[in-house]
Design a protein around this motif. Structure first.
Motif, PDB file in Angstrom:
ATOM      1  N   THR A 269       0.857  -1.174   0.000  1.00 49.70           N
ATOM      2  CA  THR A 269       0.000   0.000   0.000  1.00 49.70           C
ATOM      3  C   THR A 269       0.896   1.227   0.000  1.00 49.70           C
ATOM      4  N   PRO A 270       0.655   2.163  -0.906  1.00 50.48           N
ATOM      5  CA  PRO A 270       1.538   3.335  -0.939  1.00 50.48           C
ATOM      6  C   PRO A 270       1.415   4.138   0.351  1.00 50.48           C
ATOM      7  N   LYS A 271       2.551   4.547   0.865  1.00 44.75           N
ATOM      8  CA  LYS A 271       2.572   5.351   2.078  1.00 44.75           C
ATOM      9  C   LYS A 271       2.301   6.801   1.709  1.00 44.75           C
ATOM     10  N   PRO A 272       1.587   7.502   2.572  1.00 44.38           N
ATOM     11  CA  PRO A 272       1.390   8.925   2.290  1.00 44.38           C
ATOM     12  C   PRO A 272       2.743   9.627   2.349  1.00 44.38           C
ATOM     13  N   PRO A 273       2.892  10.685   1.583  1.00 43.19           N
ATOM     14  CA  PRO A 273       4.177  11.377   1.596  1.00 43.19           C
ATOM     15  C   PRO A 273       4.471  11.937   2.984  1.00 43.19           C
ATOM     16  N   ALA A 274       5.742  11.925   3.324  1.00 46.71           N
ATOM     17  CA  ALA A 274       6.162  12.469   4.612  1.00 46.71           C
ATOM     18  C   ALA A 274       5.910  13.976   4.619  1.00 46.71           C
TER      19      ALA A 274
END
Length: 188
Positions: free
Chosen positions: A55-60
């Motif tokens: 699952t793509p992580k939200p951008p930091a």
């Protein structure tokens, strides 16, 4: 005189007959065809890899600007239209976007000079958590949020406003973090 059948016998007989009829109908229904709902099967492109994709992580969140000093402070980056709340150990505890007014403070170090729980903004919107920290060309500059959580409408080009608005939850967090005297560092 003919013998009369008691009413309880009639009721019992009718009830037994009704139960028998329901059983017969249930057996017939069970043997018949059963309607089915169509099942939708998602179609996907064949996978090159046998393993599931992550699952793509939200951008930091953006890092605190390097030129914002050290220690406990509120950092406001003009170009990014973003605020950071930074604790004593120099770690950001929260960051969020803001909607600046038409008059921006100059890059410098300031302090929260006045706190007002609620009032009406120059645009007629009810605002809360007003925290004044600078002034420029006769315009007071302060953080605030709309009571209803809305973003401000675009100001007319000839209107001079110094309000820096944010979302309601962010306004509450800033109000809690920024006591009178809290340092505010403004960077490009």
């Amino acid at each position: 005189m003919p013998a009369r059948i008691p009413s309880w016998a009639w009721v019992s007989g009718l009830t037994a007959g009704a139960v028998a009829a329901v059983v017969v109908l249930a057996v017939q229904a069970d043997r018949g065809p059963h309607p089915t709902a169509p099942v939708a099967h998602p179609r996907s492109a064949p996978s090159v890899s046998a393993r599931p994709s992550a699952t793509p992580k939200p951008p930091a969140p953006p890092a605190v600007p390097a030129d914002s000093g050290t220690g406990r402070r509120i950092v406001y980056a003009l170009a990014q239209k973003r605020v950071w709340l930074v604790d004593e150990s120099d770690k950001p505890t929260r960051t969020f976007p803001v909607w600046p007014g038409t008059v921006s403070p100059d890059p410098d170090s300031y302090a929260i000079s006045q706190r007002v729980p609620a009032t009406t903004g120059s645009d007629g919107v009810q605002i809360e958590h007003i925290m004044y920290f600078a002034g420029k060309s006769g315009v007071f500059i302060a953080f605030s949020n709309a009571v209803d959580g809305s973003s401000p409408p675009p100001a007319a080009s000839d209107t001079r406003t110094g309000g820096i608005r944010m979302g309601k939850d962010d306004g509450t967090a800033l109000w809690t973090f920024g006591a009178k005297g809290t340092r505010v560092v403004v960077v490009e």
